[in-house]
Enzyme design. Sequence first.
Site, PDB file in Angstrom:
ATOM      1  N   GLY A   8       0.818  -1.200   0.000  1.00 40.41           N
ATOM      2  CA  GLY A   8       0.000   0.000   0.000  1.00 40.41           C
ATOM      3  C   GLY A   8       0.852   1.251   0.000  1.00 40.41           C
ATOM      4  N   VAL A  13       1.810  -5.035   3.926  1.00 39.22           N
ATOM      5  CA  VAL A  13       1.353  -6.077   4.842  1.00 39.22           C
ATOM      6  C   VAL A  13       1.694  -7.434   4.245  1.00 39.22           C
ATOM      7  CG1 VAL A  13      -0.604  -7.003   6.123  1.00 39.22           C
ATOM      8  CG2 VAL A  13      -0.519  -4.557   5.588  1.00 39.22           C
ATOM      9  N   GLY A 107      -7.679   0.062  -8.547  1.00 36.73           N
ATOM     10  CA  GLY A 107      -6.518  -0.408  -7.800  1.00 36.73           C
ATOM     11  C   GLY A 107      -6.616  -1.887  -7.484  1.00 36.73           C
ATOM     12  N   ALA A 108      -5.474  -2.570  -7.534  1.00 37.74           N
ATOM     13  CA  ALA A 108      -5.460  -4.011  -7.304  1.00 37.74           C
ATOM     14  C   ALA A 108      -6.036  -4.359  -5.938  1.00 37.74           C
ATOM     15  CB  ALA A 108      -4.028  -4.537  -7.420  1.00 37.74           C
ATOM     16  N   ASP A 109      -5.738  -3.548  -4.930  1.00 39.30           N
ATOM     17  CA  ASP A 109      -6.234  -3.848  -3.590  1.00 39.30           C
ATOM     18  C   ASP A 109      -7.752  -3.784  -3.517  1.00 39.30           C
ATOM     19  OD1 ASP A 109      -6.080  -1.093  -4.083  1.00 39.30           O
ATOM     20  OD2 ASP A 109      -5.810  -0.594  -1.974  1.00 39.30           O
ATOM     21  N   ARG A 110      -8.365  -2.926  -4.329  1.00 35.32           N
ATOM     22  CA  ARG A 110      -9.822  -2.795  -4.300  1.00 35.32           C
ATOM     23  C   ARG A 110     -10.489  -4.028  -4.891  1.00 35.32           C
ATOM     24  NH1 ARG A 110     -11.394   3.005  -6.535  1.00 35.32           N
ATOM     25  NH2 ARG A 110     -13.309   2.566  -5.351  1.00 35.32           N
ATOM     26  N   THR A 132      -4.494   5.022   3.131  1.00 34.83           N
ATOM     27  CA  THR A 132      -4.046   6.375   2.789  1.00 34.83           C
ATOM     28  C   THR A 132      -5.199   7.165   2.185  1.00 34.83           C
ATOM     29  OG1 THR A 132      -1.848   5.468   2.378  1.00 34.83           O
ATOM     30  CG2 THR A 132      -2.308   7.685   1.531  1.00 34.83           C
ATOM     31  N   THR A 184      -7.569  21.877  22.292  1.00 32.97           N
ATOM     32  CA  THR A 184      -7.339  21.826  20.847  1.00 32.97           C
ATOM     33  C   THR A 184      -7.147  20.397  20.351  1.00 32.97           C
ATOM     34  OG1 THR A 184      -6.338  24.029  20.898  1.00 32.97           O
ATOM     35  CG2 THR A 184      -5.865  22.657  18.977  1.00 32.97           C
TER      36      THR A 184
END
Length: 255
Positions: A8, A13, A107-110, A132, A184
């Site tokens: 990624g 991973v 994308g390949a991961d999708r 990301t 904050t």
Amino acid sequence: MLLAVDIGNTHTVFGLFEGERLRTDWRAETRVERTEDEHAALLRGLCELEGVGLRDVTAAIISSVVPPATGPVERFFARYLRLTPLVVGPGIKTGMPILYDNPREVGADRIVNGVAAYARWPQGAVVVDFGTATTFDVVTARGEYAGGVIAPGLMVSADALFRATAKLPRVEIVRPKSVVGKNTVASIQAGLVFGYAGLVDAIVNRIRAEVDFDPRVVATGGLGALLARESSTIQDCDELLTLRGLQIIHERNRS
């Protein structure tokens, strides 16, 4: 054993499979400068910690959205294990028709996530991947990749806020005690965590209104568990969904 590698934009991973069982997984920073020799040293050490030998790996598959980082991993397999890894891309058997205007843009991961989701939830699914980028991938009840949504990732937004302002700090991404921050840091955390949970719910509800099936909504990615707890639409969470999809695709291409 099968070594599955998901490269990624932020992390790489690794998943070590014995048959269909995921024995262990490791996560490392994605660095395009890392050589095949460095990959060998890294993975040898990780395998030894797990009590297995690196040479027990007999097959490999790679999914990558960072082309410059793919070559060193392929060379590692070739030099140290004498293996030619299967690389997810055009020509690979996934068993999933892609309904994108240009399938090569996905994308390949999708695609891998879609394959894993449909294998587990054949009624159709929406996969929300907190990486990301925050991506939403829609898989129909017919096993088709219908398309999806891409939004800036939570960490990208946090980093942009830090870089674009003079006084706002970089914060840890954790759930604050309440949506109304008393300082904050808590205020930024509330905006990020609850804001992204709201983004997820709004997009998922719009997807549900457009499709003709009742999808299962599953979260994955490094921040999946955190956001799943705050979302009213996410029904399951599997941080290792991509690795499971890689194992399925490898099995479909063994011949």
